[in-house]
Design an enzyme around this catalytic site. Structure first.
Site, short mmCIF file in Angstrom:
data_model
loop_
_atom_site.label_atom_id
_atom_site.label_comp_id
_atom_site.label_asym_id
_atom_site.label_seq_id
_atom_site.Cartn_x
_atom_site.Cartn_y
_atom_site.Cartn_z
N ASP A 32 34.65 -9.33 -17.63
CA ASP A 32 35.86 -10.15 -17.47
C ASP A 32 35.97 -10.74 -16.07
O ASP A 32 35.26 -10.33 -15.16
CB ASP A 32 37.11 -9.30 -17.72
CG ASP A 32 37.17 -8.79 -19.14
OD1 ASP A 32 36.47 -9.36 -20.01
OD2 ASP A 32 37.91 -7.82 -19.38
N TYR B 212 29.81 1.78 -17.31
CA TYR B 212 30.75 1.13 -16.41
C TYR B 212 31.31 2.18 -15.45
O TYR B 212 31.52 3.33 -15.84
CB TYR B 212 31.92 0.52 -17.18
CG TYR B 212 31.66 -0.88 -17.70
CD1 TYR B 212 31.86 -1.98 -16.88
CD2 TYR B 212 31.23 -1.09 -19.00
CE1 TYR B 212 31.64 -3.26 -17.35
CE2 TYR B 212 30.99 -2.38 -19.49
CZ TYR B 212 31.20 -3.46 -18.65
OH TYR B 212 30.99 -4.73 -19.10
#
Lengths: 245, 245
Positions: free
Chosen positions: B53, B111
């Site tokens: 994002d 992540y």
């Protein structure tokens, strides 16, 4: 009058240095002074331990200002950090002795220079390190650094437009270490001439990559001629780590 | 046709994410595709392992593109890095098998979310960590994270505008560690729904500061209701660490 001591960390990327330079009001000092005025209502002069140039960072710059305000330390601390931009953070706020002067009383300062010794810069360090892609011999750099330790006239390492009449300084320590692709050069001295840290590093880099001999550093120091030392390294790799009192 | 695999590190601060979003051409993918076109003369599609994002970073994003060009790998590597802006760096360029697809072949992704657990943000981490000033109980966070391990419907952790029909994913591992004032949360899964990593972290933070019970995570997961999970953490704290194939 209270005398307030601040310990300040900043990312110097967006500033024209600690102190007023040319026609810029975007200096660390001016930004903090404006915040102090908002809090105390008084115009205070903020004395830093020393100037840092445009783009140079600080882990722990020390400064002091005087005020008649009786606002508790903790409130000054919270208020300063809420008024300051995100790239300047006050780490400590203390009550100092009446006579304390952050500049005059500083016994020594430690600057760290960070070199990314690789083909490519790490994007997360692009604002905090300078890239040198030559193979570097750290042992040679350490040997060369020994010539600089002690009390010397560092005129050769002063910026050509440096205006200091007395260019004698004492370098206490130069530590060079390598961690992965990064080379850290820590320099401790009782004071630094304009561009002195960046010129010392530029000279050690020339030794490390084999362009200068180890002994040349001794000759450069003795000759006191700026034109013989290595290039001035970029500001972004330099960081004021500690001020000793 | 050659199939070229890239390993890419980027600071996502100035980008509207990996992939085309709304009316922005300032995406990591588009910037790299433009550089590839300059080098090969061909318009290539760059397939990333997955989207990141706006504002999310990557230590090692993986992507591939096909080309008829016969330019050697090393030259593609050098040319890409000289054309790309400083906040995107290609770390590796490899020849991949004809069928390799960076997205479809990804087995899992890791992540990392970085939290500054202190009163003030470190100015050097302001773009790479989110600040939480509450006292955090890491033990509780670790216990709560256990409920998320395994194959589950993660609908509750998907963005409300998430469009994935199949919201079942397998979370392989959640590691939480504290180093000084920093808390690192590593999440490995076979895939991530839109905002899933940031919503998992937001929920674990609520547990860590005592607002949610440890068991509530199990209930949120079962209820599959986005409104019950914690807030979406800021993008800047998130970084794609590794893609496993």
């Amino acid at each position: 009058m209270r005398n307030i001591k601040l310990t300040i960390r900043y990312d110097g990327t967006s500033y024209s240095g600690w102190q007023f330079q040319k026609n810029s009001s975007r200096t660390i000092q001016a930004v903090i002074e404006r915040a102090i005025k908002k809090i105390t209502g008084e115009k205070s002069h903020l004395t830093g331990s020393g100037r840092t140039d445009a783009g140079v960072h600080a882990m722990a710059q020390v400064a002091n200002f005087r005020t008649r305000s009786s606002i508790p330390l903790k409130n000054i601390h919270m208020a300063l950090n809420s008024l300051l931009p995100e790239d300047i953070v006050i780490y400590r706020v203390e009550e100092a002795k009446a006579g304390f002067d952050a500049q005059r009383d500083a016994k020594s300062k430690i600057y760290r220079y960070t070199i990314m010794n690789a083909d490519f810069m790490d994007p997360f360090l692009r604002l905090y390190a300078a890239k040198i892609f030559y193979t570097m011999d750290i042992g040679r750099m350490r040997q060369a650094a020994k010539w600089l330790i002690g009390r010397h006239d560092f005129r050769a390492f002063q910026a050509t437009d440096g205006a200091e009449k007395n260019s004698v300084r004492t370098v206490r320590k130069i530590d060079i270490k390598k961690e992965g692709d990064l080379i850290y050069i820590n320099i401790e001295a009782d004071g630094f001439l304009y561009n002195m840290a960046r010129n010392i590093v530029g000279t050690l880099v020339e030794v490390g990559r084999g362009k200068f001999s180890v002994e040349s550093v001794k000759d450069i120091l003795r000759a006191r001629d700026r034109r013989r030392c290595g290039p001035t390294m970029p500001a972004k790799g330099l960081c004021l780590i500690k001020v000793k009192y």
